[in-house]
Design a protein around this motif. Structure first.
Motif, PDB file in Angstrom:
ATOM      1  N   UNK A 109       0.839  -1.201   0.000  1.00 26.41           N
ATOM      2  CA  UNK A 109       0.000   0.000   0.000  1.00 26.41           C
ATOM      3  C   UNK A 109       0.879   1.258   0.000  1.00 26.41           C
ATOM      4  N   UNK A 110       1.954   1.179   0.759  1.00 29.85           N
ATOM      5  CA  UNK A 110       2.870   2.312   0.845  1.00 29.85           C
ATOM      6  C   UNK A 110       3.499   2.593  -0.525  1.00 29.85           C
ATOM      7  N   UNK A 111       3.866   1.485  -1.185  1.00 26.66           N
ATOM      8  CA  UNK A 111       4.490   1.632  -2.499  1.00 26.66           C
ATOM      9  C   UNK A 111       3.506   2.279  -3.469  1.00 26.66           C
ATOM     10  N   UNK A 112       2.277   1.894  -3.341  1.00 29.25           N
ATOM     11  CA  UNK A 112       1.265   2.476  -4.227  1.00 29.25           C
ATOM     12  C   UNK A 112       1.109   3.971  -3.932  1.00 29.25           C
ATOM     13  N   UNK A 113       1.180   4.305  -2.652  1.00 27.57           N
ATOM     14  CA  UNK A 113       1.096   5.720  -2.269  1.00 27.57           C
ATOM     15  C   UNK A 113       2.219   6.512  -2.958  1.00 27.57           C
ATOM     16  N   UNK A 114       3.426   5.945  -2.913  1.00 27.36           N
ATOM     17  CA  UNK A 114       4.551   6.643  -3.559  1.00 27.36           C
ATOM     18  C   UNK A 114       4.374   6.732  -5.072  1.00 27.36           C
TER      19      UNK A 114
END
Lengths: 390, 258, 339
Positions: C146-151
């Motif tokens: 999810x964090x990677x998607x945020x970035x």
């Protein structure tokens, strides 16, 4: 240097003009290598016929030039040493070797290299732990140091040369330990200030000359009748660098003999020997990384311990101090640090707990590494001495 | 015809200037008495009555020094660095470096031929680098601020202060007094320590001749002599160094009139 | 003495649970490991200190030094894995480690590229957003996917802004680099400077991701982690050496930032109680002006004692500093520095 002065008067003479002998030798063609802190292996310098010369500060000299490079909220000792460098007082050095002792020390190294740009400069990284891979890494660091030293001097540094230098430095260390034995009687045969001056002097001389001087001091001190007066309290002083005498003299004036230290112009720099190993760099690496006792290195009771117990941890880190206290019959411990020294500062609460656990009275003082700022500490020390005496 | 007003609210005194072009027509100084807004209002009234002008005659005002909001008249909040640069430039167009010694801090300003700020550095926020250090020492020695300079000039043997901290400097001075060191030697020692600090600050922004002094420090002949000796040069000294920023503020008022 | 280690009753969410391990690192500042060691006073948790070699620029570029540094870090990580297995009584899940480390590396690459986009004029993303977003990469926790998607979303947004010339700071008049720790307590301060046209386009080296290198051929995940981490330092050594600069990290990166992000000035924020974030700033100030004709404004403060930060004082100096930035813009033009 006059021929007739011997022992302590020679020490006085050297300390009054510390670079005198180095400059004399420089004129004769010897190369002078400044080193910062106690972590660069001096044996590697001596083996190549370089004179290891300890870079110190001067607590009697106001810091001015360094104000433009290092802020006032960092280690005043580092600032003072850099200040002297910027004022040209270390211009006689042919090269400088610096080690990653602490974070401010690391940055000061790069600042020194930038603004003073000596013909030779080497920065040795020191791991923070004594893990096995860290020990290997330190050996490799010393190998790189050896490489640049050899290319600077144009000489090969062989194991035989290193072994010889290791022996010479070990011999000097055993003489320092003998000197410290003279602090065991009550009153001690040599005062705390005399010890600092002697060690400061030998940190400015080639190793063999230093040892010769130590022999002279030891025999003179052993024979003299009017040495150190009896004082009711015997102190051990621990902490960051003390490279001048005002603090010790103040304690003497207040009725204490400083009979032992754990500081780096003191036992910390000299007590451990180097073991001769088939590859001498391994013995050197072990002594400088594992055996030296500056709190800059992370140590624990058992390597990789999964259970931790506070007192066991403290004992493993500090029991040598109570050993010192027993051997030198110490009645109190003064913990001292220059202001803004993180590594010593963080050590104080734990060390205090440890000293409580073995029943040794202690006090903590902080100063700004300048002669005059010590005055306000007088009453603190006085009160501490009264507590010990009562 | 337009008049402009510059007000410099300092920690001790508040200074004001009414300028016509870059020339001061009227100036005035009062004590700030810890109420900066009142001081700013008062100095404005004082200036107007001295100059026999009405509020409407003042085209615009700039206020520098202490940060103030909501005054009874429209004004530009000006940086003391900029004001000082303009003020010095109007008096000494040849000055390229300014040493501005104020009560709370000291700044070194490099200026160009138009009085624009080329670069500047401000001393650390500690008393040792400012006029405050002198106030502390004068208090220890029980002498008036005005007497510091003349007394210091008499010194034959200035003491060397090893500390760069005003708190320790104070205790150092006390112990010197106890040791019987003459007051003038202590003062000259403080002047020398300040001059060294100033020299280090100059190292950080570079130096270009000629060099002027401004701020309250410019009234202190002992300090001036120490700086001149430390830097090995002759300073440009305004007749009223403490008014330079107020004069500069009046010039800044002209530049920033909406 | 242990009674002082209690969790305060009013702590949010019941406070942090007592740790089973204090993991610290000897990287950058000494307080990191000395503090955790000192915590022994209150916690019986074991301490593990991770190693990161701190070589000088010249020493770091010596033959074999890089490989040795990586070997050292890998060996240390392997020791650490052994220690963790012993401590926790379970085996390392190497597939999971592989997955996590790849996500972190990838995430940092995206974040790096996002910051590269900030080189555009006008700058599409302001420092305030940087400080809000950097935590995901620096302290990766929670759902990494999810964090990677945020970035990735962030990257897309910033890219869109570049393509459409949407400025983070309307009327970008001055581009600035900020160093080191921001005044967390007064981030609004940046907005007030933005009103004057000050756009903070890049900031503190230690909070930026390392320059991406291709790690796809590295089989051992520990070696990948080591190379990724050490790149943080080593990524600057060669350029630093070329420029004759000695402080390869903490120092030299600011010269590169000023040049590549085309900065007119630097805002330096020394802190009374954080030596590591402070002791190089005067040096940085000097290198920036000497090498790149980029001036600095110093605003001192603290992260503990908030009263030491005086935003009004800095705002007051802003006007004068604008003249300084104008002056050096001319100087750089004359010297052909390209911005």
């Amino acid at each position: 240097m006059s021929e007739k002065s011997k022992g302590l008067s020679k020490v006085e003479e050297i300390c009054s003009q510390r670079s005198g002998r180095a400059k004399e030798l420089k004129d004769e063609g010897k190369k002078i290598m400044g080193y910062f802190c106690i972590y660069p292996p001096l044996e590697m310098l001596s083996a190549l016929d370089l004179l290891p010369y300890r870079i110190l500060g001067d607590m009697r000299e106001p810091i001015t030039k360094a104000d433009a490079c290092l802020p006032t909220v960092v280690c005043p000792f580092d600032r003072s040493a850099l200040d002297l460098g910027l004022k040209g007082k270390y211009d006689f050095l042919d090269g400088v070797v610096w080690a990653h002792v602490c974070e401010v020390g690391e940055k000061t190294a790069h600042v020194w290299r930038t603004y003073l740009n000596p013909a030779y400069f080497h920065f040795i990284d020191i791991p923070h732990t004594i893990h096995k891979p860290a020990q290997n890494q330190f050996v490799q660091q010393l190998k790189d140091f050896q490489k640049t030293l050899m290319s600077f001097t144009g000489k090969k540094l062989t194991s035989e040369m290193l072994a010889e230098a290791i022996n010479a430095h070990n011999e000097q260390r055993s003489l320092v330990r003998k000197l410290y034995d003279l602090r065991k009687p009550d009153p001690p045969l040599i005062s705390g200030s005399e010890v600092i001056k002697t060690l400061k002097a030998i940190m400015s001389l080639p190793v063999k000359e230093g040892s010769e001087l130590l022999r002279e001091v030891i025999s003179e001190v052993g024979e003299r009748k009017d040495g150190v007066p009896f004082r009711p309290v015997r102190l051990l002083i621990w902490g960051s660098i003390i490279d001048d005498t005002p603090l010790i003299e103040m304690m003497e004036e207040l009725g204490a003999n400083v009979v032992m230290d754990d500081t780096c112009v003191g036992s910390r720099a000299f007590f451990p020997d180097v073991k001769l190993t088939p590859d001498p760099l391994e013995g050197l690496a072990y002594r400088y990384l594992v055996d030296l006792k500056c709190p800059r290195t992370f140590k624990e009771s058992t390597y990789g311990e999964t259970k931790k117990d506070y007192l066991t941890d403290l004992r493993s880190r500090f029991s040598y101090i109570s050993d010192y206290a027993k051997e030198w019959k110490v009645s109190g411990v003064v913990l001292q640090s220059v202001r803004y020294c993180d590594i010593h500062g963080y050590e104080v609460p734990g060390l205090g707990d440890y000293l409580d656990s073995v029943g040794l009275p202690h006090t903590y003082i902080e100063h700004t590494y300048d002669e005059r700022s010590l005055a306000p500490l007088r009453t603190r020390i006085q009160a501490f001495l009264e507590i010990i005496r009562s | 015809m337009s008049y402009f007003m510059g007000i410099d609210v300092g920690s001790r005194t508040t200074k004001g200037v009414i300028a016509y072009g870059s020339r001061a027509k009227t100036f005035h100084t009062i004590f700030s008495s810890n109420n900066y807004r009142e001081a700013a209002e008062k100095i404005r009234e004082g200036l107007l009555s001295r100059a026999r002008l009405q509020a409407a005659d003042i085209a615009y005002t700039a206020v520098t020094g202490q940060q103030l909001d909501n005054l009874s008249f429209p004004f530009h909040k000006a940086s003391d660095t900029r004001c000082c640069a303009r003020g010095v430039n109007s008096l000494f167009p040849e000055a390229r470096t300014v040493i501005d010694v104020q009560g709370q801090s000291t700044q070194i300003i490099r200026v160009d031929e138009k009085g624009k700020v080329v670069n500047f550095v401000v001393s650390e926020r500690c008393a040792a680098g400012s006029g405050r250090f002198l106030e502390i020492i004068a208090n220890v020695l029980r002498i008036n601020l005005e007497d510091i300079g003349p007394l210091s000039l008499k010194s034959q043997n200035p003491v060397a202060f090893t500390t760069s901290c005003a708190v320790f400097g104070e205790s150092e001075a006390i112990s010197r007094v106890a040791e019987g060191t003459p007051k003038e030697d202590i003062l000259a020692g403080v002047h020398r320590a300040l001059a060294q600090k100033i020299s280090t600050l100059i190292d950080r922004v570079g130096f270009e001749a000629r060099c002027a002094i401004s701020g309250g420090g410019g009234l202190d002949m002992g300090l001036i002599k120490a700086i001149e000796q430390e830097l090995g040069l002759e300073l440009l000294i305004p007749q009223k160094p403490e008014l330079v920023s107020a004069l500069g503020a009046a010039i800044v008022a002209q530049e920033s009139k909406p | 003495m242990k009674d002082l280690g209690e969790i305060p009753p009013e702590a949010p969410m019941g406070g942090m649970p007592k740790p089973v391990l204090l993991m610290s690192a000897g990287s950058l500042c000494d307080a990191r490991y000395k503090w955790f060691q000192a915590l022994g006073r209150y916690l019986d948790a074991p301490v593990w200190v991770l190693e990161l070699p701190h070589l000088g620029v010249k020493e770091g570029l010596m033959e074999g030094a890089y490989d040795q540094a990586i070997r050292f870090m890998v060996e240390e990580l392997r020791e650490f894995v052994g220690f963790l297995e012993k401590l926790l009584g379970k085996k390392m899940d190497w597939d999971k480690l592989e997955d996590i480390s790849n996500d972190i590396i990838d995430m940092n690459r995206i974040w790096y590229e996002t910051n590269e986009l900030r080189k555009a004029r006008p700058c599409p993303m302001h420092s305030r957003d940087f400080w809000t977003c950097m935590t995901g990469c620096l302290y990766p926790a929670g759902d990494l996917k999810a964090l990677k998607k945020m970035y990735q979303d962030l990257y897309d947004e910033v890219k869109y802004r570049v393509e459409n010339k949407i400025a983070a700071c309307p009327n970008e008049k001055y581009r600035l680099v900020f160093a080191e720790l921001p005044p967390w307590h007064s981030l609004k301060f940046f907005d007030r400077l933005a009103e004057r046209g000050w756009s903070f386009v890049v900031e503190s080296w230690a909070y930026h991701p390392p320059k991406p290198i291709d790690l796809s051929q590295v089989k051992d995940p520990l070696e990948r982690i080591a190379k990724f981490t050490y790149q943080w330092f080593a990524g600057y050594f060669e350029e630093s050496e070329k420029q004759g600069e000695q402080m390869g990290y903490f120092g030299y990166p600011y010269l590169e930032y000023a040049r590549d992000w085309q900065c007119d000035g630097a805002l330096l924020h020394p802190l009374l109680s954080c030596r590591t974030a402070t002791n190089h700033l005067m040096y940085v100030q000097d290198r920036l002006i000497q090498k790149s004709n980029v001036p600095s404004l110093v605003a001192s403060g603290d992260i503990v004692d908030l009263t030491l930060f005086d935003p009004e004082d800095t705002l007051r100096r802003a006007e004068a500093f604008e003249e300084t930035m104008d002056h050096y813009k001319e100087v750089r033009k004359k010297e052909g520095l390209g911005w």
